[in-house]
Design a protein around this motif. Structure first.
Motif, PDB file in Angstrom:
ATOM      1  N   ILE A  14      23.493  54.201  52.521  1.00  0.00           N
ATOM      2  CA  ILE A  14      24.464  52.970  52.007  1.00  0.00           C
ATOM      3  C   ILE A  14      24.235  51.629  52.680  1.00  0.00           C
ATOM      4  O   ILE A  14      24.225  50.632  52.122  1.00  0.00           O
ATOM      5  N   ARG A  15      24.237  51.733  53.889  1.00  0.00           N
ATOM      6  CA  ARG A  15      23.957  50.567  54.910  1.00  0.00           C
ATOM      7  C   ARG A  15      24.877  49.286  54.583  1.00  0.00           C
ATOM      8  O   ARG A  15      24.683  48.301  54.473  1.00  0.00           O
ATOM      9  N   SER A  16      26.272  49.573  54.720  1.00  0.00           N
ATOM     10  CA  SER A  16      27.106  48.654  54.426  1.00  0.00           C
ATOM     11  C   SER A  16      27.267  47.479  55.276  1.00  0.00           C
ATOM     12  O   SER A  16      27.297  46.232  54.975  1.00  0.00           O
ATOM     13  N   GLU A  17      27.324  48.061  56.765  1.00  0.00           N
ATOM     14  CA  GLU A  17      27.136  47.032  57.674  1.00  0.00           C
ATOM     15  C   GLU A  17      25.938  45.989  57.814  1.00  0.00           C
ATOM     16  O   GLU A  17      26.193  44.933  58.020  1.00  0.00           O
ATOM     17  N   GLU A  18      24.892  46.723  57.396  1.00  0.00           N
ATOM     18  CA  GLU A  18      23.449  45.661  57.498  1.00  0.00           C
ATOM     19  C   GLU A  18      23.401  45.003  56.252  1.00  0.00           C
ATOM     20  O   GLU A  18      22.751  43.903  56.378  1.00  0.00           O
ATOM     21  N   LEU A  19      23.803  45.546  55.185  1.00  0.00           N
ATOM     22  CA  LEU A  19      23.538  44.709  54.019  1.00  0.00           C
ATOM     23  C   LEU A  19      24.454  43.988  53.301  1.00  0.00           C
ATOM     24  O   LEU A  19      24.319  43.295  52.643  1.00  0.00           O
ATOM     25  N   GLY A  20      25.581  44.412  53.741  1.00  0.00           N
ATOM     26  CA  GLY A  20      26.988  43.414  53.330  1.00  0.00           C
ATOM     27  C   GLY A  20      27.070  43.837  51.834  1.00  0.00           C
ATOM     28  O   GLY A  20      27.198  45.044  51.380  1.00  0.00           O
ATOM     29  N   LYS A  21      26.983  42.818  50.892  1.00  0.00           N
ATOM     30  CA  LYS A  21      27.190  42.753  49.607  1.00  0.00           C
ATOM     31  C   LYS A  21      25.956  43.324  49.096  1.00  0.00           C
ATOM     32  O   LYS A  21      26.246  43.951  47.558  1.00  0.00           O
ATOM     33  N   TYR A  22      24.915  43.545  49.511  1.00  0.00           N
ATOM     34  CA  TYR A  22      23.589  44.254  48.882  1.00  0.00           C
ATOM     35  C   TYR A  22      23.527  45.738  49.306  1.00  0.00           C
ATOM     36  O   TYR A  22      22.407  46.321  49.023  1.00  0.00           O
ATOM     37  N   ALA A  23      24.704  46.249  49.548  1.00  0.00           N
ATOM     38  CA  ALA A  23      24.568  47.637  50.264  1.00  0.00           C
ATOM     39  C   ALA A  23      24.366  48.627  49.013  1.00  0.00           C
ATOM     40  O   ALA A  23      24.764  48.224  47.988  1.00  0.00           O
ATOM     41  N   PHE A  24      23.550  49.833  49.266  1.00  0.00           N
ATOM     42  CA  PHE A  24      23.108  50.680  48.202  1.00  0.00           C
ATOM     43  C   PHE A  24      24.484  51.653  47.869  1.00  0.00           C
ATOM     44  O   PHE A  24      24.644  52.862  48.336  1.00  0.00           O
ATOM     45  N   ARG A  25      25.428  50.994  47.254  1.00  0.00           N
ATOM     46  CA  ARG A  25      26.790  51.872  46.941  1.00  0.00           C
ATOM     47  C   ARG A  25      26.302  52.534  45.734  1.00  0.00           C
ATOM     48  O   ARG A  25      25.863  52.161  44.741  1.00  0.00           O
ATOM     49  N   GLY A  26      26.676  53.908  45.744  1.00  0.00           N
ATOM     50  CA  GLY A  26      26.491  54.998  44.391  1.00  0.00           C
ATOM     51  C   GLY A  26      25.174  55.544  44.733  1.00  0.00           C
ATOM     52  O   GLY A  26      24.856  56.279  43.624  1.00  0.00           O
ATOM     53  N   VAL A  27      24.309  55.535  45.793  1.00  0.00           N
ATOM     54  CA  VAL A  27      23.178  56.294  45.823  1.00  0.00           C
ATOM     55  C   VAL A  27      23.428  57.520  46.567  1.00  0.00           C
ATOM     56  O   VAL A  27      22.385  58.524  46.576  1.00  0.00           O
ATOM     57  N   ALA A  28      24.653  57.781  47.255  1.00  0.00           N
ATOM     58  CA  ALA A  28      24.892  58.993  48.031  1.00  0.00           C
ATOM     59  C   ALA A  28      24.748  60.009  47.215  1.00  0.00           C
ATOM     60  O   ALA A  28      24.333  61.264  47.508  1.00  0.00           O
ATOM     61  N   ASP A  29      25.398  60.200  46.083  1.00  0.00           N
ATOM     62  CA  ASP A  29      25.662  61.441  45.309  1.00  0.00           C
ATOM     63  C   ASP A  29      24.443  61.686  44.420  1.00  0.00           C
ATOM     64  O   ASP A  29      23.915  62.924  44.710  1.00  0.00           O
ATOM     65  N   PRO A  30      23.330  60.840  44.172  1.00  0.00           N
ATOM     66  CA  PRO A  30      22.125  61.363  43.427  1.00  0.00           C
ATOM     67  C   PRO A  30      21.007  62.028  44.620  1.00  0.00           C
ATOM     68  O   PRO A  30      20.405  62.878  44.457  1.00  0.00           O
ATOM     69  N   ALA A  31      21.228  61.334  45.671  1.00  0.00           N
ATOM     70  CA  ALA A  31      20.532  61.628  47.052  1.00  0.00           C
ATOM     71  C   ALA A  31      20.883  62.949  47.345  1.00  0.00           C
ATOM     72  O   ALA A  31      20.153  64.108  47.586  1.00  0.00           O
ATOM     73  N   GLN A  32      22.178  63.324  47.514  1.00  0.00           N
ATOM     74  CA  GLN A  32      22.755  64.663  47.924  1.00  0.00           C
ATOM     75  C   GLN A  32      22.476  65.876  46.979  1.00  0.00           C
ATOM     76  O   GLN A  32      22.261  67.068  47.408  1.00  0.00           O
ATOM     77  N   LYS A  33      22.578  65.382  45.704  1.00  0.00           N
ATOM     78  CA  LYS A  33      22.035  66.358  44.697  1.00  0.00           C
ATOM     79  C   LYS A  33      20.503  66.921  44.911  1.00  0.00           C
ATOM     80  O   LYS A  33      20.354  68.176  44.803  1.00  0.00           O
ATOM     81  N   ILE A  34      19.677  66.161  45.241  1.00  0.00           N
ATOM     82  CA  ILE A  34      18.260  66.410  45.523  1.00  0.00           C
ATOM     83  C   ILE A  34      18.230  67.159  46.970  1.00  0.00           C
ATOM     84  O   ILE A  34      17.394  68.074  47.146  1.00  0.00           O
ATOM     85  N   VAL A  35      18.969  66.742  47.784  1.00  0.00           N
ATOM     86  CA  VAL A  35      19.061  67.346  48.891  1.00  0.00           C
ATOM     87  C   VAL A  35      19.664  69.021  48.762  1.00  0.00           C
ATOM     88  O   VAL A  35      19.054  70.086  49.575  1.00  0.00           O
ATOM     89  N   ASN A  36      20.637  69.136  47.917  1.00  0.00           N
ATOM     90  CA  ASN A  36      21.166  70.517  47.560  1.00  0.00           C
ATOM     91  C   ASN A  36      20.383  71.180  47.179  1.00  0.00           C
ATOM     92  O   ASN A  36      20.038  72.354  47.317  1.00  0.00           O
ATOM     93  N   LEU A  37      19.190  70.662  46.523  1.00  0.00           N
ATOM     94  CA  LEU A  37      18.053  71.486  45.659  1.00  0.00           C
ATOM     95  C   LEU A  37      17.287  71.938  46.760  1.00  0.00           C
ATOM     96  O   LEU A  37      16.691  73.169  46.786  1.00  0.00           O
ATOM     97  N   PHE A  38      16.927  71.241  47.810  1.00  0.00           N
ATOM     98  CA  PHE A  38      16.081  71.671  48.789  1.00  0.00           C
ATOM     99  C   PHE A  38      16.852  72.816  49.558  1.00  0.00           C
ATOM    100  O   PHE A  38      15.947  73.605  50.226  1.00  0.00           O
ATOM    101  N   GLN A  39      18.054  72.578  49.827  1.00  0.00           N
ATOM    102  CA  GLN A  39      18.906  73.663  50.765  1.00  0.00           C
ATOM    103  C   GLN A  39      18.755  74.795  50.102  1.00  0.00           C
ATOM    104  O   GLN A  39      19.136  75.749  50.716  1.00  0.00           O
ATOM    105  N   ILE A  40      18.779  75.037  48.661  1.00  0.00           N
ATOM    106  CA  ILE A  40      18.595  76.499  48.102  1.00  0.00           C
ATOM    107  C   ILE A  40      17.341  77.069  48.611  1.00  0.00           C
ATOM    108  O   ILE A  40      17.429  78.515  48.614  1.00  0.00           O
ATOM    109  N   LEU A  41      16.486  76.504  48.962  1.00  0.00           N
ATOM    110  CA  LEU A  41      15.104  77.337  49.443  1.00  0.00           C
ATOM    111  C   LEU A  41      15.190  77.221  50.770  1.00  0.00           C
ATOM    112  O   LEU A  41      15.195  76.307  51.685  1.00  0.00           O
TER     113      LEU A  41
END
Length: 344
Positions: free
Chosen positions: A31-58
């Protein structure tokens, strides 16, 4: 000479390292809220965690069963995904081209589309790992044990239900018997109320009789000294008047005593009669159930009805009422004869 085991170990180690690096990645750091301020990547944590969970199955421990080609697929897929995550971490607003919004949109879309690609590449490997981790013999044993436990529980439950059903039937029959007895026995309360009322009145008239008798006794004693009271008439005429007055007073008081005593005896008599009727009605059900046939029950009913419905004496007459006769024996003989013929 090339050592093949070293090559395999190297591929396995690289695949495990790449997989563990992705599995332990903190998606909130994207997300990088402190570094990017208004350009922070809000809303990317959920899709990224979904892919991480897929790797964790293996699991990394299962990689030792994969050949080198599948290990390369795992390593390349994990490294490619980690490279995409690094793009979020290295994003610089000052060097974003063609614009900040367009660059961020391209990264987010790449992340959302990445799940399908990773899923297609890892699906066969995840299926093999899942099948490898299952102990089918243990599963079969657990299933058999569960079936046996279910059968035992069902048998126990059926036994308990049958036992409860028998107990419920017994209780229901007892309730029916009690209800039947109460249906007849509760009518005895009317005779009990009458008996209690006559008992109360009997005590009242007994006290009145005692007081009247006491007055009569005191007057009898006082009458012995009335002729000596100064001022009373003397001579034959005075003696005659005194005698007449004594007789009248004695007669009145004696009549009152007799009247009070008759009322006392009347209420006491009626109390006993109603008490007897109460007992007859309360015990009718038990007597009727003790008989073996309908004719005997009819005889018991006739006696009970005669005891209950016969008119009670008032106590003012010495003879009993005409309706107080018992059930004639001639009425019982045909019933006994009918009972004997039916038994034959």
């Amino acid at each position: 000479m090339v050592d093949i085991s070293k090559i395999d170990d190297s591929a396995l180690t690289q695949a495990q390292n790449s997989l563990k690096r992705v599995q332990s990645f903190d998606v909130n750091s994207l997300i990088r809220s402190e570094e990017l301020g208004k350009y922070a990547f809000r809303g990317v944590a959920d899709p990224a965690q979904k892919i991480v969970n897929l790797f964790q199955i293996l699991s990394a421990e299962h990689l030792e069963f994969f050949p080198e080609q599948q290990l390369d697929i795992i390593k390349n897929t994990a490294d490619d995904f980690h490279k995409l995550l690094s793009s979020f971490l290295e994003f610089d607003v000052a060097h974003a081209t063609p614009s900040v919004d367009e660059a961020q949109t391209a990264l987010v879309e790449s992340l959302k589309n990445k799940y399908q690609k990773v899923f297609n590449q890892l699906l066969p490997l995840i299926s093999f790992a899942a099948a490898r981790s299952q102990d089918y013999a243990a599963l079969a044993q657990q299933a058999k044990k569960a079936f046996d436990d279910t059968t035992t529980n069902a048998t126990t439950l059926m036994s308990e239900l049958n036992s409860h059903n028998e107990a419920a039937e017994t209780t229901l029959q007892e309730i029916r018997n009690v209800a039947a007895e109460q249906g007849v026995g509760k009518q005895a309360i009317h005779f009990k109320n009458e008996a209690d009322d006559h008992a109360t009145q009997s005590r009242i008239w007994m006290k009145r009789t005692m007081w009247a008798s006491l007055v009569l006794g005191l007057y009898a004693i006082a009458s012995l000294f009335i002729h000596n009271i100064p001022g009373t008439l003397t001579g034959e005429y005075g003696a005659f008047q005194l005698a007449v007055s004594k007789v009248l007073i004695f007669g009145v008081i004696t009549y009152i005593v007799v009247l009070f005593s008759r009322n006392f005896l009347s209420h006491e008599h009626n109390r006993i009669v109603n008490k007897h009727r109460q007992n007859a009605l309360a015990t009718f059900t038990a007597l009727a159930e003790a008989t073996s046939d309908a004719a005997s029950s009819d005889i018991v009913l006739s006696h009970a009805a005669s005891c209950i419905f016969s008119p009670q004496e008032t106590g003012y007459t010495k003879g009993g009422g005409e309706g107080s006769e018992k059930v004639p024996g001639l009425q019982i003989i045909p019933r006994i004869g009918a009972s004997s013929s039916s038994s034959l």
